[in-house]
Design a protein around this motif. Structure first.
Motif, PDB file in Angstrom:
ATOM      1  N   UNK A  10       6.874   6.309  -0.004  1.00 47.53           N
ATOM      2  CA  UNK A  10       6.656   7.760   0.023  1.00 47.53           C
ATOM      3  C   UNK A  10       5.925   8.163   1.298  1.00 47.53           C
ATOM      4  N   UNK A  11       4.973   7.346   1.741  1.00 50.55           N
ATOM      5  CA  UNK A  11       4.259   7.655   2.976  1.00 50.55           C
ATOM      6  C   UNK A  11       5.185   7.524   4.192  1.00 50.55           C
ATOM      7  N   UNK A  12       6.080   6.541   4.156  1.00 53.54           N
ATOM      8  CA  UNK A  12       7.070   6.434   5.225  1.00 53.54           C
ATOM      9  C   UNK A  12       7.962   7.668   5.262  1.00 53.54           C
ATOM     10  N   UNK A  13       8.359   8.137   4.083  1.00 52.13           N
ATOM     11  CA  UNK A  13       9.228   9.314   4.005  1.00 52.13           C
ATOM     12  C   UNK A  13       8.496  10.559   4.491  1.00 52.13           C
ATOM     13  N   UNK A  14       7.177  10.602   4.261  1.00 50.55           N
ATOM     14  CA  UNK A  14       6.384  11.736   4.759  1.00 50.55           C
ATOM     15  C   UNK A  14       6.545  11.919   6.261  1.00 50.55           C
ATOM     16  N   UNK A  15       6.734  10.827   6.990  1.00 55.11           N
ATOM     17  CA  UNK A  15       6.803  10.868   8.448  1.00 55.11           C
ATOM     18  C   UNK A  15       8.249  10.858   8.951  1.00 55.11           C
ATOM     19  N   UNK A  16       9.209  11.010   8.045  1.00 57.19           N
ATOM     20  CA  UNK A  16      10.619  10.884   8.409  1.00 57.19           C
ATOM     21  C   UNK A  16      11.319  12.238   8.439  1.00 57.19           C
ATOM     22  N   UNK A  17      12.475  12.255   9.063  1.00 58.23           N
ATOM     23  CA  UNK A  17      13.342  13.430   9.073  1.00 58.23           C
ATOM     24  C   UNK A  17      14.405  13.355   7.985  1.00 58.23           C
ATOM     25  N   UNK A  18      14.871  12.125   7.710  1.00 57.28           N
ATOM     26  CA  UNK A  18      16.014  11.930   6.817  1.00 57.28           C
ATOM     27  C   UNK A  18      15.725  10.765   5.882  1.00 57.28           C
ATOM     28  N   UNK A  19      16.140  10.920   4.635  1.00 56.98           N
ATOM     29  CA  UNK A  19      16.113   9.838   3.653  1.00 56.98           C
ATOM     30  C   UNK A  19      17.534   9.628   3.153  1.00 56.98           C
ATOM     31  N   UNK A  20      17.979   8.377   3.138  1.00 59.55           N
ATOM     32  CA  UNK A  20      19.302   8.021   2.630  1.00 59.55           C
ATOM     33  C   UNK A  20      19.135   7.156   1.395  1.00 59.55           C
TER      34      UNK A  20
END
Length: 419
Positions: free
Chosen positions: A104-114
């Motif tokens: 979830x913390x990685x996704x916080x810093x991301x533009x896209x989730x696949x």
């Protein structure tokens, strides 16, 4: 965990210009084909794709199951070098609270989730879009599943083989009266991955247009791709013909129903595919095979007339090709500007100079020194071309580096002056 005995997946080539998707950060939770194919497409054009994989456990060696599919070299599929090139591998156990919070913390810093799990799985893990977008309003989430996130079939398990059947492709892919066959590759997955990549690019454009003081990165959204819908989207006139005329299109083998002539034809030493269905092309084809009578036949000047007499036309073409070698047929028809081609095997592809000239066959060296040739990058961009910068990673080899980078980002947020 990262692999201490293997070096990081180092760059294998120099990028001449900033790539089209440079600066885009993607977290890939998908496995096998559809989701990872979308991720590969983005990674080829410069996106930073962080692939999250499960750790080894009592049930198996861990990682994306594709690592173990088809032909292996030292325990890893050579297919892996296609599907996971340009990606970084991070091992996290999403079955544990700690693993889910880290991702979830990685996704916080991301533009896209696949992701391409069964609908409801991400919500069960506390990683549904409502929660993730509340933390990261600009997040774009690609969700690939068999039947989509809504509808009465949403909870059914779905693989490409079923999607190709439900989408209408499998029924047509047969000789008349014979059992339908599959194409030999997972087209449903690949089509879904391509639709997913397109959806992400559309959502990025929409996000750019939604930038405001309240949403400095713009607003993200969900891209919902169903395997069967990706197949159905490519079925051309299948539904309109049924809707307008009640016509249920039937399998036609190697021919293209309603478009003539377009078929596979026997030669003295093999087969060729010929597409002579354009009006002027048909005339050139008939002249090339010595059938001037058909070239000048008024009824055959347009496609509807040719469709009525397709059996006669195919017989004429087959009689000519059947007494000639494949190379002779190809040479004669190429000289006449008639679309023609041999039916390629992997060996034919590997030995074809046009593939090489177009950089459609590129070498990748695995972490243990094996050089594997893989398909090149499509499409070709003139100013910001795609590049294979990294081989497929070993399981978890980037975990430490990615998590250290995440920690630095979190510290920078907590203490902007220090950053």
């Amino acid at each position: 965990m990262s692999s201490g005995s293997n070096p990081p997946s180092q760059d294998t080539t120099t990028v001449p210009t900033p790539q089209a998707l440079a600066g885009l950060r993607v977290i890939e939770l998908g496995q096998l084909i559809a989701g990872p194919f979308a991720g590969k497409t983005l990674a080829d054009f410069g996106a930073e794709v962080i692939k999250v994989e499960p750790p080894p456990n009592d049930d198996g060696p861990g990682g994306d199951p594709l690592r173990q599919w088809r032909m292996l070299h030292n325990g890893t599929s050579v297919w892996w070098q296609v599907q996971s090139r340009n990606k970084r591998s991070v091992v996290l156990d999403l079955r544990t609270p700690e693993g889910r919070e880290t991702v979830a913390r990685l996704i916080d810093e991301a533009d896209v989730l696949i992701e391409n799990f069964k609908p409801g799985t991400m919500e069960k893990w506390g990683l549904g879009y409502e929660r993730l977008s509340a933390r990261n309003p600009g997040l774009i989430m690609l969700r690939i599943s068999g039947y989509g996130q809504t509808g009465p079939y949403r909870e059914r398990p779905g693989f490409a083989v079923v999607a190709e059947a439900m989408g209408g492709m499998r029924h047509l892919n047969a000789e008349p009266g014979r059992v339908p066959v599959r194409a030999g590759v997972s087209l449903g997955d690949t089509l879904a991955g391509l639709h997913g990549a397109i959806g992400i690019l559309l959502a990025l454009q929409a996000r750019h247009h939604s930038i405001s003081a309240e949403a400095p990165k713009g607003r993200g959204q969900v891209v919902d791709v169903a395997l069967y819908e990706a197949v159905f989207n490519c079925m051309e006139s299948l539904l309109p013909e049924y809707s307008a005329f009640g016509a249920v299109r039937q399998p036609a083998g190697s021919a293209l129903p309603g478009i003539a002539p377009s078929n596979a034809y026997p030669c003295a030493d093999g087969m060729v595919v010929i597409g002579g269905n354009g009006d002027s092309i048909f005339k050139r084809l008939m002249i090339a095979i010595g059938r001037d009578d058909l070239a000048t036949d008024a009824e055959l000047a347009t496609n509807p007339g040719r469709v009525k007499r397709v059996a006669e036309i195919d017989a004429a073409i087959g009689a000519w090709t059947g007494t000639r070698a494949v190379t002779q047929v190809v040479d004669v028809l190429n000289a006449a500007s008639v679309p023609v081609g041999r039916i390629y095997t992997a060996q034919d592809i590997a030995e074809d100079p046009h593939y090489r000239a177009r950089d459609m066959i590129l070498p990748v060296t695995t972490h243990d020194g094996l050089t594997v040739e893989v398909p090149g990058i499509v499409p070709k961009l003139s100013r910001t071309p795609g590049v294979i910068q990294r081989r497929g990673p070993t399981l978890g080899e980037d975990t430490e580096a990615v998590l250290a980078q995440l920690q630095e980002q979190l510290q920078a947020k907590a203490d902007p002056d220090r950053a």
